[in-house]
Design a protein around this motif. Structure first.
Motif, short mmCIF file in Angstrom:
data_model
loop_
_atom_site.label_atom_id
_atom_site.label_comp_id
_atom_site.label_asym_id
_atom_site.label_seq_id
_atom_site.Cartn_x
_atom_site.Cartn_y
_atom_site.Cartn_z
N LEU A 98 0.78 -1.08 -0.08
CA LEU A 98 -0.21 -0.09 0.01
C LEU A 98 0.86 1.30 -0.12
O LEU A 98 0.30 2.30 -0.40
CB LEU A 98 -1.08 0.12 1.25
CG LEU A 98 -1.80 -1.19 1.21
CD1 LEU A 98 -2.60 -1.32 2.60
CD2 LEU A 98 -2.91 -1.20 -0.04
N PRO A 102 2.44 1.14 -4.74
CA PRO A 102 2.00 2.31 -5.87
C PRO A 102 3.02 3.55 -5.96
O PRO A 102 2.95 4.08 -7.07
CB PRO A 102 0.86 3.07 -4.75
CG PRO A 102 0.50 1.88 -3.86
CD PRO A 102 1.64 1.13 -3.60
N ASP A 114 -3.73 -6.88 -9.40
CA ASP A 114 -4.96 -6.94 -8.75
C ASP A 114 -6.24 -7.61 -9.26
O ASP A 114 -6.76 -8.49 -8.79
CB ASP A 114 -5.36 -5.37 -8.32
CG ASP A 114 -6.75 -5.38 -7.43
OD1 ASP A 114 -6.67 -5.95 -6.33
OD2 ASP A 114 -7.67 -4.62 -7.87
N ALA A 139 -13.72 -1.45 -6.99
CA ALA A 139 -12.49 -0.57 -6.77
C ALA A 139 -12.56 0.27 -5.54
O ALA A 139 -11.59 0.61 -4.78
CB ALA A 139 -12.32 0.12 -7.97
N LEU A 140 -13.67 0.68 -5.18
CA LEU A 140 -13.99 1.61 -4.20
C LEU A 140 -13.94 1.07 -2.94
O LEU A 140 -13.48 1.52 -1.96
CB LEU A 140 -15.51 2.45 -4.33
CG LEU A 140 -15.60 3.47 -5.45
CD1 LEU A 140 -17.08 3.69 -5.80
CD2 LEU A 140 -14.79 4.54 -5.27
N SER A 142 -12.16 -1.82 -2.36
CA SER A 142 -10.91 -1.98 -2.05
C SER A 142 -10.21 -0.96 -1.54
O SER A 142 -9.25 -1.19 -0.47
CB SER A 142 -10.33 -2.57 -3.44
OG SER A 142 -8.88 -2.76 -3.28
N SER A 143 -10.34 0.35 -2.05
CA SER A 143 -9.80 1.42 -1.25
C SER A 143 -10.17 1.66 0.03
O SER A 143 -9.12 1.90 0.91
CB SER A 143 -10.12 2.68 -2.14
OG SER A 143 -9.82 2.52 -3.33
N ALA A 144 -11.35 1.35 0.61
CA ALA A 144 -11.65 1.29 1.88
C ALA A 144 -11.05 0.24 2.69
O ALA A 144 -10.41 0.65 3.71
CB ALA A 144 -13.29 1.32 1.93
N TYR A 145 -11.03 -0.74 2.11
CA TYR A 145 -10.10 -1.87 2.74
C TYR A 145 -8.57 -1.55 3.03
O TYR A 145 -7.75 -1.78 3.97
CB TYR A 145 -10.35 -3.38 2.24
CG TYR A 145 -11.48 -3.79 2.87
CD1 TYR A 145 -11.48 -4.52 4.08
CD2 TYR A 145 -12.90 -3.74 2.10
CE1 TYR A 145 -12.52 -5.17 4.61
CE2 TYR A 145 -13.88 -4.24 2.57
CZ TYR A 145 -13.89 -5.21 3.87
OH TYR A 145 -15.20 -5.58 4.38
N ASP A 146 -8.10 -0.98 2.05
CA ASP A 146 -6.82 -0.72 1.97
C ASP A 146 -6.44 0.35 3.09
O ASP A 146 -5.40 0.33 3.62
CB ASP A 146 -6.17 0.02 0.83
CG ASP A 146 -6.14 -1.10 -0.49
OD1 ASP A 146 -6.12 -2.32 -0.20
OD2 ASP A 146 -6.01 -0.62 -1.53
N ARG A 147 -7.42 1.20 3.28
CA ARG A 147 -7.30 2.47 4.03
C ARG A 147 -7.38 1.89 5.67
O ARG A 147 -6.63 2.22 6.48
CB ARG A 147 -8.26 3.52 3.96
CG ARG A 147 -8.45 4.58 5.05
CD ARG A 147 -7.14 5.40 4.93
NE ARG A 147 -7.01 6.66 5.73
CZ ARG A 147 -6.56 6.38 7.02
NH1 ARG A 147 -5.82 5.34 7.33
NH2 ARG A 147 -6.58 7.46 7.89
#
Length: 174
Positions: A98, A102, A114, A139-140, A142-147
């Motif tokens: 993460l 990137p 991914d 995609a959205l 996934s971003s929340a889980y990454d955060r």
């Protein structure tokens, strides 16, 4: 030899970051020659992409093995999300996946990795749950889980993140 390079690269990329890690260090840690490195990988970026792919495959494997056939699509999504957060607790993994990835790899490379691993499983789960636009929501989400994974890795208490993600997932479902 390839696996030794990937293991040595992983350790150094976690400890020092991609930019601060040199190929001489990698080959010394792997106990191979520079020629062996370049036989298996075009350059340091290609080795790093192999490290990230291996990590992504391990995460996807943990997610896929967490489910049971009798779960509803909603339960499977929640359980898969919990498995993702658990997989991301492996030391160094959040930094690699993460922060370093990137910064060091082209977006196309990350998207391809991914799509073959965790992104694929999340999109399949959303499709099975009957949501509209599963690729966009994947995609959205996934971003929340990454955060959340970054926050937990930083030392935030995990429970509020887990609860918020459960509410998010259940709120998305028809």
């Amino acid at each position: 030899m390839r696996s030794a390079l990937i293991a040595a690269g992983r350790k150094l990329f976690v400890d020092k970051g991609f930019a601060a890690t040199g190929t001489p260090e990698i080959v010394a840690a792997a106990g191979v020659t520079r020629g062996a490195l370049y036989h298996h990988f075009a350059d340091k970026e290609a080795l790093f992409a192999a490290v990230i792919r291996a990590e992504a495959e391990a995460i996807a494997g943990q997610i896929e093995s967490s489910g049971t056939p009798d779960l509803s699509p909603a339960e499977a999504l929640i359980q898969g999300g919990e498995a993702f957060l658990s997989a991301m607790r492996q030391p160094g993994r959040a930094r690699l996946m993460l922060i370093e990835a990137p910064a060091a790899l082209p977006p196309d490379t990350l998207a391809e990795i991914d799509a073959a691993t965790g992104g694929r499983t999340l999109e399949e789960g959303l499709r099975a749950a009957g949501v509209a636009e599963p690729a966009v929501l994947a995609a959205l989400l996934s971003s929340a889980y990454d955060r959340a994974a970054l926050a937990i890795d930083r030392g935030d208490p995990p429970q509020p993140w887990h609860e918020a993600l459960r509410r998010l997932v259940t709120g998305l479902l028809p």
